[in-house]
Design an enzyme around this catalytic site. Structure first.
Site, PDB file in Angstrom:
ATOM      1  N   VAL A  89       2.593  -6.434 -11.536  1.00  0.00           N
ATOM      2  CA  VAL A  89       3.895  -5.799 -11.735  1.00  0.00           C
ATOM      3  C   VAL A  89       5.048  -6.587 -11.132  1.00  0.00           C
ATOM      4  CG1 VAL A  89       2.923  -3.484 -11.940  1.00  0.00           C
ATOM      5  CG2 VAL A  89       3.667  -4.327  -9.686  1.00  0.00           C
ATOM      6  N   ASN A 131       3.574   3.311 -11.373  1.00  0.00           N
ATOM      7  CA  ASN A 131       2.757   3.927 -10.332  1.00  0.00           C
ATOM      8  C   ASN A 131       2.188   2.918  -9.340  1.00  0.00           C
ATOM      9  OD1 ASN A 131       1.297   6.157  -9.141  1.00  0.00           O
ATOM     10  ND2 ASN A 131      -0.543   5.367 -10.132  1.00  0.00           N
ATOM     11  N   TYR A 166       7.288  -0.317   4.051  1.00  0.00           N
ATOM     12  CA  TYR A 166       6.836   0.620   3.024  1.00  0.00           C
ATOM     13  C   TYR A 166       7.875   1.712   2.796  1.00  0.00           C
ATOM     14  CZ  TYR A 166       3.962   3.989   0.500  1.00  0.00           C
ATOM     15  OH  TYR A 166       3.479   4.869  -0.443  1.00  0.00           O
ATOM     16  N   LYS A 192      10.134   2.496  -0.723  1.00  0.00           N
ATOM     17  CA  LYS A 192      10.132   3.753  -1.468  1.00  0.00           C
ATOM     18  C   LYS A 192      11.527   4.378  -1.527  1.00  0.00           C
ATOM     19  CE  LYS A 192       5.838   3.631  -2.640  1.00  0.00           C
ATOM     20  NZ  LYS A 192       5.469   3.445  -4.062  1.00  0.00           N
TER      21      LYS A 192
END
Length: 229
Positions: free
Chosen positions: A29, A55, A124, A128
């Site tokens: 991705v 996802n 992380y 997000k």
């Protein structure tokens, strides 16, 4: 993360015909040519693209180090997969959805770390939060073309991504999660995320766009700090 087998079971429940018509293609991705080829592959197989679910995601190095000891390489890899990957998926979905004038749905997986701190390492969590930002901007931009854009923010799920770093069995981690639950005896499963994705992609969710849907049994809505005093 909802696994392909879980997603297939959810499809089989809601759309029996679709469950028997699944195709796979290799895709990094973080590579734009790979993402472009993936979208083109889907269009070649099905004639159009109505739903794009971004996802894929990683947590990077399993060890959660203090910020001063974390590596720049790890930070960049997390951003490449979680943020750039999400953007590229949406970009190439829009590339085919907008001209088709069929509307459509673009989904992203975020995390309950987007609504409460202290649950993940900075890289992380930042990745997000960035995905939520992408979703909100695309909600406006693609909404003009009838394309809905939403996020799903899972709570703690005992997948290999969660169990391997701490080296404990799924059942043990689920008991720990259950002991911390706000909604009594709640354990979020992969199926719950798959069901949310199906809902947001369906006509039942036709007025939902710009939503970061948190699936965590209310955990992130409560600060338990004072309860520990």
């Amino acid at each position: 993360m909802a696994s392909s087998s879980v997603a297939k079971k959810s499809l089989a429940k809601h759309y029996p015909a679709a469950a028997n018509n699944i195709h796979y293609a290799h895709c990094d991705v973080a590579s734009e040519p790979d993402v472009k080829n993936l979208v083109d592959f889907a269009v070649s197989k099905f004639g159009n693209l109505d739903i794009m679910y971004n996802n894929a995601g990683i947590i990077g190095d399993h060890e959660r180090l203090p910020a001063q000891d974390s590596s720049t390489k790890d930070f960049r890899r997390i951003m490449d997969v979680n943020v750039l990957g999400a953007f590229l998926g949406a970009k190439h979905a829009a590339r085919v959805m907008v001209p088709a004038k069929r509307g459509g749905v673009v989904l992203f997986t975020t995390s309950m770390a987007t609504v409460v701190g202290g649950l993940a390492k900075p890289a992380y969590s930042a990745s997000k939060h960035a995905v939520v930002g992408i979703m909100r901007e695309l909600c406006m931009e693609l909404g003009e073309h009838g394309i809905r854009v939403n996020c799903i923010a899972p709570g703690a799920i005992a997948t290999p991504m969660s169990t391997e770093p701490v080296k404990i069995d799924r059942e043990v981690l689920e008991e720990i999660i259950k002991s911390k639950a706000v909604l009594k005896d709640t354990v979020v499963k992969e199926e719950d995320i798959a069901e949310a994705a199906v809902y947001l992609s369906s006509d039942e969710g036709k007025v939902l766009s710009g939503v970061n849907l948190v699936i965590d049994g209310g955990f992130s809505s409560t600060n338990t700090t004072f309860a520990k005093l």
